[in-house]
Structures are given as C-alpha cells and as structure tokens.
Design a protein around this motif. Structure first.
Motif, mmCIF file in Angstrom:
data_model
loop_
_atom_site.group_PDB
_atom_site.id
_atom_site.type_symbol
_atom_site.label_atom_id
_atom_site.label_comp_id
_atom_site.label_asym_id
_atom_site.label_seq_id
_atom_site.Cartn_x
_atom_site.Cartn_y
_atom_site.Cartn_z
ATOM 1 N N LYS A 130 -23.736 -15.825 -42.810
ATOM 2 C CA LYS A 130 -23.712 -15.211 -41.474
ATOM 3 C C LYS A 130 -22.276 -14.819 -41.139
ATOM 4 N N GLY A 158 -17.069 -21.028 -36.579
ATOM 5 C CA GLY A 158 -17.036 -20.443 -37.909
ATOM 6 C C GLY A 158 -16.426 -21.392 -38.912
ATOM 7 N N LEU A 161 -19.694 -12.678 -38.375
ATOM 8 C CA LEU A 161 -19.525 -12.137 -37.027
ATOM 9 C C LEU A 161 -18.205 -11.381 -36.938
ATOM 10 N N TYR A 179 -21.404 -19.477 -37.561
ATOM 11 C CA TYR A 179 -21.265 -18.446 -38.591
ATOM 12 C C TYR A 179 -20.466 -18.997 -39.768
#
Length: 380
Positions: free
Chosen positions: A32, A137, A34, A4
């Motif tokens: 993206k 991430g 999360l 992400y």
C-alpha cells in the motif's frame, strides 16, 4: 485503514517518478502506497529543462525542444548547433497530468491533497501528521526541502539559483524560435553572478528568466525591472502581454543531505541533494537516481548507503567555493568555458559522463587562479 507500507511526501518530480516506478514494478504490487501533497497539482507552477541525445523517457510530454543555443558573455557571443543533443522543456502541468493519470491506474497507490505538518518516528514505523489526519507508514520518502537543512553548518557554502520568469507574447516577431539563449551575461552583474535565460516557443512567445547564483534573494521588483529592461534592450519591444509568471529558488551546495536520513525516513529530490550543485538541474539526475533507489528498497539495504559523492561532486564543490569567495566574477568562469569548449563538451561534463582526459580538458578551460585559491582553501 490509514496504514501504508510506503508514504511519499510531495508530488513533484521525485515523488511522482518514485510512485510510478513502484507502480510498474511487481515487487510493490501488494504494497500500500500513499502520496501526499498540499497542492492539487493542477497549476503550471514550473518548467523543467534538460539536454538529451535522441529520444528519451519524457518525450511524450516535452512542450518544446531546440537544436541551437546562444551564449552571450561580456567578450563573446557564440551561437552553436548542439547535435547530437537537443535542449528540451517540460511544463509542470503536463508532467503532473501525465504521471497522476498513470498513478490512477495503480490500484495500490493513493494520492491525497493534504499538507504534512510533522513526522513522528519509532523503531518500527513513522506517523505522518497532516492538518486534518494522521497516517502510519513503514517507510517514508519525502521531498520537502527547507534551506535550514543546509545552512546550519559551515563546512559547505550554500548558494541559491534564484529566478523570476515571464512568459510573454509580443505584437511582432522578435524571437528566434530555433534557439535557446542558454546564458546571457551581457547584463549588469551588480556584484553577483547574473544572467538572462530565454526559451522561445515561437517568434512571438518566449519565457524570459532573470537568474542569479548568489546567497540571498532580491526584492521581487528588482527581478521584474531587470526583465523589462532586457526585453527593451535586447528586442526593442515595448508592446507585449505577460501570459504567465514563475519564480523559484534551487539550492546550490555540496552539503551531504544523507545526514538527515533516518532508518525509516529518506529525503529525495532537492531535499535529498539530487539537484546538481553547480547548475541546479534536477530532473534528469532524479530520473537516473530513481532506479537505484528502487533497487535499494527491494534489496532491503539501508537507504543511507545511496551515495551522492563522486569525482564530479568534488568538482562542483570547488566551483561553489569559487562562486562563494568571488561571486561578482562568476560570469568569467562560464565565459572562459564557452569560449574554449563546444557546448557538447560542456553538456557531457555536466552530465558527469567525461573520462579523466576530458575532465582535464574541461578544467584547463576554466580560469586557473580562482580555482587554485579555492583548492588550497579547501585543502587547508
């Protein structure tokens, strides 16, 4: 794929407001995102209160608002209309439902119920370990707070605003539904700053909280016995039903939380020092900081630059020093303020919107001796 661009840890106020701000901004449309939280956010686990002039961004989920407040001290009892302000309350469940429903509409944002157990950072990414999975991430925003973040230092005092609240329904009308009991210091102080806080929803239902500003928590039974006694002493009410309970602890400290930020991990909300040190009010400060944080992200600036310190930070620091050195007499500060000033002036100062002349008026309303002592102790 478990990769992400941004991972938000914690679906509380700061996490959900940040996710929603990202979802509404075209800059993040191809990113993206999360959100992770160990809870499903289906429980009414807290309430948020704040004051505001006119309409605001949370009005659609406000559960109740009031136009009057009551302040009770040992020497004064002051009932006041607070217009142009209203005192507003949001239930946790309404906040979660509203923002999670909004976030479901953003195709690039995913919410997962998982408990985070560790973060592993490299120069290019952060691996977020949960009990069952791992996610990678580029940047992490976490609202997970631990008191150890603040207590492993001696420069700034660390108090807690801790409370237990009961939502009760009485068999007869005893409450004034138009009036919040903002602080009632008429109760025994017992060596700490202690007060009752009452949010009446109707003349038969109210949330009653026993609140302390101190270093250590009490046994649960002590909070509840104090609430029972207050219900009888104040309302002469023996017959009532406990509908719900809540409890919490909010850090009160001027500690600079930026020390915990890294190149790729940014603490937000209470964990980022967003709670106002002198009061614990967090929701509106969070709402005001989210747009600034979004700008920093979009401009690619180091997140450590998002500063918290201003003149009000120094005022809060001195106030916390006063409470730390003489917690038993904390009620005298509030009693002096509400005796001399209108609640509108108090709210404006706590909103950090006063000018220097107004600051001086506010400071002059405080007891002089404890603040002078705190100033010179801090200076030297």
């Amino acid at each position: 794929m478990n990769n992400y661009d941004y991972i938000i840890i914690g679906a509380g106020a700061s996490g959900l407001l940040l996710a929603d701000a990202m979802g509404r901004d075209s800059f993040f449309a191809q990113k993206k995102i999360l959100i992770l939280d160990k809870n499903s956010k289906k429980a009414n686990d807290r309430t948020w209160c704040y004051w505001e002039k006119g309409k605001g961004q949370f009005d659609t989920i406000v559960h109740k608002e009031w136009d009057n407040i009551l302040f009770e001290g040992t020497k004064i009892s002051k009932k006041t209309k607070i217009d142009p302000y209203s005192y507003k309350m949001i239930r946790g469940i309404d906040f979660y439902d509203h923002y999670l429903n909004r976030i479901e509409g953003y195709e690039n944002i995913t919410f997962k119920q998982e408990e985070v157990v560790d973060l592993l950072e490299t120069s290019t990414e952060v691996t977020v370990m949960t009990l069952n999975n791992s996610y990678v991430g580029t940047f992490i925003f976490t609202s997970l707070f631990d008191y150890k973040m603040t207590t492993q230092q001696q420069k700034y005092p660390v108090l807690q605003q801790h409370f237990v609240g009961w939502e009760i329904k009485t068999d007869k009308p005893v409450f004034d539904a138009s009036e919040v009991t903002y602080m009632d210091f008429s109760i025994p102080q017992k060596g700490n700053t202690r007060f009752m806080y009452v949010l009446p929803y109707s003349n038969k239902t109210a949330l009653i909280e026993y609140t302390l500003f101190s270093e250590k928590l009490l046994p649960k039974e002590e909070y509840e016995e104090a609430i029972k006694k207050y219900i009888w002493d104040r309302y002469k009410c023996e017959s009532y039903e406990i509908i719900d309970k809540e409890a919490g602890s909010i850090p009160m400290t001027a500690y600079d939380f930026r020390e915990h930020h890294t190149e790729r991990i940014r603490y937000i909300g209470t964990a980022g020092g967003w709670a106002k040190p002198s009061t614990g009010y967090t929701l509106m400060k969070t709402a005001n900081k989210i747009p600034k944080l979004i700008d920093y992200i979009k401009n690619g600036e180091p997140l450590k630059k998002l500063k918290l310190k201003n003149k009000f930070w120094y005022y809060d620091l001195l106030f916390l020093d006063v409470l730390h050195f003489d917690n038993a007499n904390g009620y005298k500060v509030f009693e002096s303020l509400f005796k001399s000033l209108s609640p509108q002036m108090v709210f404006k100062f706590l909103d950090e919107k006063t000018n220097l002349r107004e600051d001086i008026i506010y400071i002059n309303a405080c007891p002089k001796t404890p603040f002078i002592k705190a100033f010179f102790k801090r200076l030297f």
